[in-house]
Design an enzyme around this catalytic site. Structure first.
Site, PDB file in Angstrom:
ATOM      1  N   CYS A 132       1.127   4.825  -5.417  1.00  0.00           N
ATOM      2  CA  CYS A 132       2.389   4.086  -6.330  1.00  0.00           C
ATOM      3  C   CYS A 132       3.044   5.311  -7.794  1.00  0.00           C
ATOM      4  CB  CYS A 132       1.769   2.571  -7.094  1.00  0.00           C
ATOM      5  SG  CYS A 132       0.251   3.035  -8.061  1.00  0.00           S
ATOM      6  N   SER A 163      -2.537  -5.722 -12.191  1.00  0.00           N
ATOM      7  CA  SER A 163      -1.646  -5.474 -10.925  1.00  0.00           C
ATOM      8  C   SER A 163      -2.713  -4.700  -9.764  1.00  0.00           C
ATOM      9  CB  SER A 163      -0.539  -4.355 -11.773  1.00  0.00           C
ATOM     10  OG  SER A 163      -0.738  -3.369 -11.836  1.00  0.00           O
ATOM     11  N   GLY A 165      -4.925  -4.677  -6.817  1.00  0.00           N
ATOM     12  CA  GLY A 165      -6.096  -5.902  -6.246  1.00  0.00           C
ATOM     13  C   GLY A 165      -7.089  -4.629  -5.821  1.00  0.00           C
ATOM     14  N   ARG A 169      -8.254  -0.104  -5.701  1.00  0.00           N
ATOM     15  CA  ARG A 169      -9.730  -0.061  -6.279  1.00  0.00           C
ATOM     16  C   ARG A 169     -10.397   0.885  -5.515  1.00  0.00           C
ATOM     17  NH1 ARG A 169      -9.835  -3.100 -11.270  1.00  0.00           N
ATOM     18  NH2 ARG A 169      -8.007  -4.524 -11.187  1.00  0.00           N
ATOM     19  N   ASN A 171      -9.732   2.213  -3.419  1.00  0.00           N
ATOM     20  CA  ASN A 171      -8.903   4.033  -2.585  1.00  0.00           C
ATOM     21  C   ASN A 171      -9.246   4.906  -3.605  1.00  0.00           C
ATOM     22  OD1 ASN A 171      -7.528   2.984  -0.113  1.00  0.00           O
ATOM     23  ND2 ASN A 171      -9.000   2.986  -0.682  1.00  0.00           N
TER      24      ASN A 171
END
Length: 307
Positions: A132, A163, A165, A169, A171
């Site tokens: 992202c 936001s 998930g 977390r 990764n």
């Protein structure tokens, strides 16, 4: 005449998978037909079933017998970098194109506003959507580097804790490695660095991104500004909430750009622009590949790739 659609499967019924499912249901040329998970009680699988989507809780192995029967040609993996390689291998063997939303980065990086046309032309069977933070910031690094050489690019992505998930977390290390690699490879910086900040503030804050580029020569303000604004317009074609907050600010050889990303609010609230830019980029990428498949210019072959 009804528009023919390319059938798709989604792997991972979490935040990203659910948001992506909602976007695909609006697509004129993509039709989501399967949602794959590993927990039969998961909310994501339940939601997908309520939307009329077929589901399996047996992972990718539960999908494989139905790939040919249901005509699946594109799959989206929104699970984890750890399992992506095996998911991709199994589906590529059946001639399914893989859009990777994990930081696994087995296939080439794809940032639609920068290099999507090139990846489609290469007919890759696995493309990686970076992260992202990468989707939000690499277009700005590329906007500067296409004007003049960038010796160093650093990006800081700040996202709301709510936001993020469990998959993201787990990764975090892969996030920083994959994003910094793509800042170099796609953004055009000679050296890249990526930092993610997970902000626990309540109420949750909108995604914010800071991009710093060190140019080799003295920055050209007018050309950089024009390039940045042109690139923002390209990203806004698939992420309308992509906005310039400040910049480009030039201090010596440092060019700084400050962005924010507001989501469409499909599944999670609008502050989760980090999810929205990822799912919107993945949907845009799949649509361009689907156009090539429908036009007969890209034939998906079984066992096209061995991962």
């Amino acid at each position: 005449m009804t528009q023919k659609k390319i059938k798709c499967a989604l792997i991972g019924p979490g935040n990203i998978g659910t948001d992506l499912l909602m976007k695909l249901q609006r697509s004129p040329i993509l039709e989501p037909v399967w949602m794959v998970g590993i927990d039969p009680e998961s909310d994501g699988l339940k939601r997908a079933r309520e939307m009329g989507i077929k589901t399996t809780a047996d992972g990718v192995d539960g999908l494989l017998p139905f790939v040919k029967e249901d005509g699946i040609q594109i799959a989206f993996d929104a699970t984890s970098a750890y399992v992506h390689a095996e998911n991709s291998r199994k589906l590529n063997e059946l001639g399914v194109l893989m859009i990777d939303l994990t930081p696994a980065a087995i296939g080439p990086y794809c940032v639609p506003s920068v290099n999507l046309a090139e990846k489609v032309a290469e007919k890759a069977m696995n493309v990686n959507m970076v992260t992202c933070g990468g989707q939000a910031t690499i277009p700005m690094v590329a906007a500067v580097s296409r004007v003049q050489a960038v010796s160093y690019g650093e990006i800081v992505a700040t996202v709301s804790s709510r936001s993020v998930g469990p998959g993201t977390r787990k990764n975090i290390d892969e996030f920083t490695r994959t994003t910094s690699g793509a800042v170099e490879k796609i953004g055009g910086a000679q050296k890249g660095k990526a930092i993610i900040v997970i902000n626990p503030a309540e109420p949750p804050l909108i995604m914010r991104d800071t991009i710093h580029c060190l140019t080799v020569d003295t920055p050209k303000p007018a050309e950089i500004e024009a390039s940045v604004h042109a690139m923002i317009k390209e990203v806004q074609k698939y992420v309308p909430g992509y906005k310039l907050v400040n910049g480009p600010v030039i201090d010596g050889n440092r060019v700084s750009i400050y962005m924010e990303v507001e989501g469409l609010g499909d599944y999670l609230p609008k502050y989760a622009g980090n999810l929205d830019i990822m799912t919107a980029a993945a949907a845009r990428t799949a649509e361009m590949f689907a156009e090539e498949i429908l036009a007969g210019r890209f034939e998906l072959a079984e066992a096209a790739v061995a991962v």
